[in-house]
Motif scaffolding. Structure first.
Motif, PDB file in Angstrom:
ATOM      1  N   PRO A 179       0.837  -1.208   0.000  1.00 14.29           N
ATOM      2  CA  PRO A 179       0.000   0.000   0.000  1.00 14.29           C
ATOM      3  C   PRO A 179       0.865   1.250   0.000  1.00 14.29           C
ATOM      4  O   PRO A 179       1.873   1.307   0.701  1.00 14.29           O
ATOM      5  N   PRO A 180       0.487   2.244  -0.773  1.00 18.07           N
ATOM      6  CA  PRO A 180       1.297   3.474  -0.803  1.00 18.07           C
ATOM      7  C   PRO A 180       1.140   4.246   0.506  1.00 18.07           C
ATOM      8  O   PRO A 180       0.028   4.417   1.007  1.00 18.07           O
ATOM      9  N   PRO A 181       2.241   4.732   1.063  1.00 19.99           N
ATOM     10  CA  PRO A 181       2.161   5.531   2.293  1.00 19.99           C
ATOM     11  C   PRO A 181       1.936   7.004   1.980  1.00 19.99           C
ATOM     12  O   PRO A 181       1.963   7.428   0.815  1.00 19.99           O
ATOM     13  N   LEU A 182       1.729   7.775   3.012  1.00 25.22           N
ATOM     14  CA  LEU A 182       1.768   9.232   2.911  1.00 25.22           C
ATOM     15  C   LEU A 182       3.203   9.677   3.163  1.00 25.22           C
ATOM     16  O   LEU A 182       3.849   9.196   4.089  1.00 25.22           O
ATOM     17  N   TRP A 183       3.691  10.595   2.357  1.00 30.77           N
ATOM     18  CA  TRP A 183       5.079  11.034   2.475  1.00 30.77           C
ATOM     19  C   TRP A 183       5.145  12.430   3.086  1.00 30.77           C
ATOM     20  O   TRP A 183       4.478  13.353   2.622  1.00 30.77           O
ATOM     21  N   HIS A 184       5.957  12.559   4.138  1.00 29.00           N
ATOM     22  CA  HIS A 184       6.290  13.854   4.740  1.00 29.00           C
ATOM     23  C   HIS A 184       5.058  14.618   5.226  1.00 29.00           C
ATOM     24  O   HIS A 184       4.984  15.843   5.111  1.00 29.00           O
ATOM     25  N   ILE A 185       4.094  13.902   5.765  1.00 26.66           N
ATOM     26  CA  ILE A 185       2.887  14.529   6.304  1.00 26.66           C
ATOM     27  C   ILE A 185       2.969  14.535   7.827  1.00 26.66           C
ATOM     28  O   ILE A 185       3.191  13.483   8.437  1.00 26.66           O
ATOM     29  N   PRO A 186       2.796  15.687   8.482  1.00 27.19           N
ATOM     30  CA  PRO A 186       2.852  15.729   9.946  1.00 27.19           C
ATOM     31  C   PRO A 186       1.791  14.825  10.574  1.00 27.19           C
ATOM     32  O   PRO A 186       0.643  14.779  10.116  1.00 27.19           O
ATOM     33  N   LEU A 187       2.179  14.123  11.614  1.00 26.36           N
ATOM     34  CA  LEU A 187       1.288  13.224  12.341  1.00 26.36           C
ATOM     35  C   LEU A 187       1.026  13.839  13.712  1.00 26.36           C
ATOM     36  O   LEU A 187       1.964  14.208  14.433  1.00 26.36           O
ATOM     37  N   HIS A 188      -0.250  13.971  14.073  1.00 29.05           N
ATOM     38  CA  HIS A 188      -0.648  14.579  15.334  1.00 29.05           C
ATOM     39  C   HIS A 188      -1.287  13.549  16.244  1.00 29.05           C
ATOM     40  O   HIS A 188      -2.001  12.650  15.789  1.00 29.05           O
ATOM     41  N   LEU A 189      -1.042  13.684  17.543  1.00 28.52           N
ATOM     42  CA  LEU A 189      -1.647  12.828  18.566  1.00 28.52           C
ATOM     43  C   LEU A 189      -2.472  13.716  19.487  1.00 28.52           C
ATOM     44  O   LEU A 189      -1.948  14.658  20.088  1.00 28.52           O
ATOM     45  N   THR A 196       6.947  14.093  12.088  1.00 29.99           N
ATOM     46  CA  THR A 196       6.769  14.116  10.632  1.00 29.99           C
ATOM     47  C   THR A 196       7.697  13.063  10.047  1.00 29.99           C
ATOM     48  O   THR A 196       8.863  13.349   9.761  1.00 29.99           O
ATOM     49  N   PRO A 197       7.210  11.829   9.910  1.00 30.89           N
ATOM     50  CA  PRO A 197       8.077  10.770   9.388  1.00 30.89           C
ATOM     51  C   PRO A 197       8.325  10.952   7.898  1.00 30.89           C
ATOM     52  O   PRO A 197       7.611  11.697   7.221  1.00 30.89           O
ATOM     53  N   HIS A 198       9.338  10.263   7.396  1.00 29.55           N
ATOM     54  CA  HIS A 198       9.541  10.294   5.953  1.00 29.55           C
ATOM     55  C   HIS A 198       8.305   9.729   5.249  1.00 29.55           C
ATOM     56  O   HIS A 198       7.909  10.234   4.200  1.00 29.55           O
ATOM     57  N   ALA A 199       7.718   8.683   5.829  1.00 28.40           N
ATOM     58  CA  ALA A 199       6.483   8.124   5.281  1.00 28.40           C
ATOM     59  C   ALA A 199       5.754   7.395   6.398  1.00 28.40           C
ATOM     60  O   ALA A 199       6.368   6.940   7.365  1.00 28.40           O
ATOM     61  N   HIS A 200       4.432   7.294   6.270  1.00 32.30           N
ATOM     62  CA  HIS A 200       3.679   6.451   7.199  1.00 32.30           C
ATOM     63  C   HIS A 200       2.402   5.996   6.524  1.00 32.30           C
ATOM     64  O   HIS A 200       1.921   6.596   5.557  1.00 32.30           O
ATOM     65  N   TRP A 201       1.872   4.894   7.058  1.00 31.15           N
ATOM     66  CA  TRP A 201       0.668   4.298   6.534  1.00 31.15           C
ATOM     67  C   TRP A 201      -0.481   4.631   7.492  1.00 31.15           C
ATOM     68  O   TRP A 201      -0.461   4.219   8.658  1.00 31.15           O
ATOM     69  N   PRO A 202      -1.471   5.373   7.012  1.00 31.74           N
ATOM     70  CA  PRO A 202      -2.579   5.756   7.896  1.00 31.74           C
ATOM     71  C   PRO A 202      -3.286   4.531   8.492  1.00 31.74           C
ATOM     72  O   PRO A 202      -3.392   3.485   7.864  1.00 31.74           O
ATOM     73  N   ARG A 203      -3.721   4.690   9.727  1.00 32.13           N
ATOM     74  CA  ARG A 203      -4.502   3.685  10.467  1.00 32.13           C
ATOM     75  C   ARG A 203      -3.713   2.419  10.792  1.00 32.13           C
ATOM     76  O   ARG A 203      -4.294   1.418  11.172  1.00 32.13           O
ATOM     77  N   THR A 204      -2.403   2.439  10.602  1.00 35.91           N
ATOM     78  CA  THR A 204      -1.618   1.247  10.932  1.00 35.91           C
ATOM     79  C   THR A 204      -0.607   1.487  12.040  1.00 35.91           C
ATOM     80  O   THR A 204      -0.179   0.541  12.702  1.00 35.91           O
TER      81      THR A 204
END
Length: 280
Positions: A179-189, A196-204
Motif C-alpha cells: 500500500p502506498p504511504p503518505l510522504w512527509h505529512i505531519p502526524l498529530h496525537l 513528521t516521518p519520511h512516510a507512514h501508513w494511515p490507520r496502521t
C-alpha cells in the motif's frame, strides 16, 4: 506545528558593533588564509527575512578550508568546506560570504522547526533564483536531507529534488505491491504535533525512517524515536545502502509491520495533517 515565523527588527547595538564582531570572527577563522561568513550571519547580510537582522545574530558562522583546525571563541561557530572554499560573495559592508545555498545549508543545521525550515528554503528558491536541484544537492552534501523537516521541504520541490534513497524506496514499495504511504505529512496525537516521518501508513501506526547511521545523540533523534516506540508505534528504519543492497529485506520489513498492524495509540487519536502554506 512549530513556532510562528518572526521577523527581526534593528536592536540597540549600533552597526559598528555587529560589523566589528563579524570582522573579528572572519579574522579568527582566516588565520593565514581565507574565511567566509556563512549560516545565519551571511543570510542576514543577503537580506533574508526568515533570519534575524545582522545586529541580532549572536553566533557568527564562519566557513574555513577543510583542513584548518581552529578553536572557536564564544560567539563564533566554525564550519569546514568539503574540498575548498567557494568563490566569495562581497556583501555590504564589504564582508566576504559563502553563496546563499551554502549559507542556507549551514543555517539549517541549527534550525529544527518545520515552518522555519520551509520559510528559509522557500525564500532561497523564490527570491534568490536557486534551482531546486542545486538546493537539494547542497542539502545532501551537508547531510541534512534525511532530517524529516528538510526532507519535507525538499519533497515540496517535486521529483527533481527528491533524494535518491526516497526515490528508491518509492519504487520498491510500488513494485512490491505494498500500500502506498503518505510522504512527509505531519502526524498529530490528540491534536498536538507528534512527528513528521519520511512516510507512514494511515490507520496502521507504521512509520518509515530513512537515515544514515550512526544517529547523532545530540540532535534528539534517538530520544524522539524512543518516545514514538514507547507509544507502541512501529518504526521501520533503513539506510540508503540497505535500500540498494538489500531491497527484499526492506520490503519484507514493511510487509511484516503492516501485517501486524495496527500499532500504537487508538487510531481516533492519530491524525495526518498536511502542513498549510504560510502566507506572509
Amino acid at each position: 506545528m512549530g513556532a510562528p515565523m518572526t521577523y527581526a527588527k534593528c536592536t540597540r547595538e549600533d552597526s559598528g558593533g555587529w560589523q566589528a564582531r563579524y570582522r573579528a570572527a572572519l579574522e579568527r577563522g582566516a588565520g593565514r588564509g581565507e574565511a567566509l561568513l556563512t549560516g545565519v550571519a551571511a543570510l542576514a547580510l543577503y537580506g533574508f527575512r526568515a533570519v534575524p537582522a545582522a545586529a541580532d545574530v549572536r553566533v557568527v558562522d564562519v566557513l574555513v578550508p577543510p583542513r584548518r583546525r581552529l578553536t572557536a571563541p564564544p560567539g563564533v561557530r566554525i564550519h569546514h568546506a568539503r574540498r575548498r572554499l567557494p568563490p566569495p560573495v562581497r556583501l555590504p559592508p564589504g564582508l566576504p560570504a559563502a553563496p546563499p545555498v551554502r549559507a542556507a545549508a549551514d543555517a539549517l543545521r541549527d534550525v529544527l522547526d518545520h515552518d522555519r525550515t520551509a520559510a528559509l528554503l522557500g525564500e532561497l528558491l523564490d527570491a534568490r533564483a536557486t534551482p531546486p536541484a542545486a538546493a537539494a544537492t547542497a542539502l545532501r552534501a551537508a547531510g541534512l536531507h534525511t532530517r524529516p523537516d528538510v526532507a519535507a521541504a525538499l519533497a515540496a520541490l517535486g521529483p527533481a529534488a527528491r533524494p535518491p534513497a526516497e526515490t528508491r524506496a518509492r519504487t520498491l514499495l510500488r513494485t512490491a505491491g505494498l500500500p502506498p504511504p503518505l510522504w512527509h505529512i505531519p502526524l498529530h496525537l490528540d491534536g498536538y504535533w507528534l512527528t513528521t516521518p519520511h512516510a507512514h501508513w494511515p490507520r496502521t501506526g507504521v512509520l518509515l525512517h530513512l537515515t544514515e547511521p550512526p544517529y547523532r545523540h545530540d540532535d534528539g533523534t534517538v530520544a524522539h524515536h524512543n518516545a514514538l516506540e514507547a507509544l507502541g508505534l512501529h518504526l521501520v528504519h533503513t539506510t540508503p545502502r540497505q535500500l540498494f543492497r538489500e531491497p527484499d529485506a526492506f520490503t519484507a520489513a514493511v510487509r511484516d509491520a503492516l501485517a501486524a498492524a495496527p500499532h500504537g495509540p487508538a487510531q481516533a487519536r492519530l491524525r495526518a495533517r498536511p502542513r498549510r502554506k504560510r502566507v506572509v
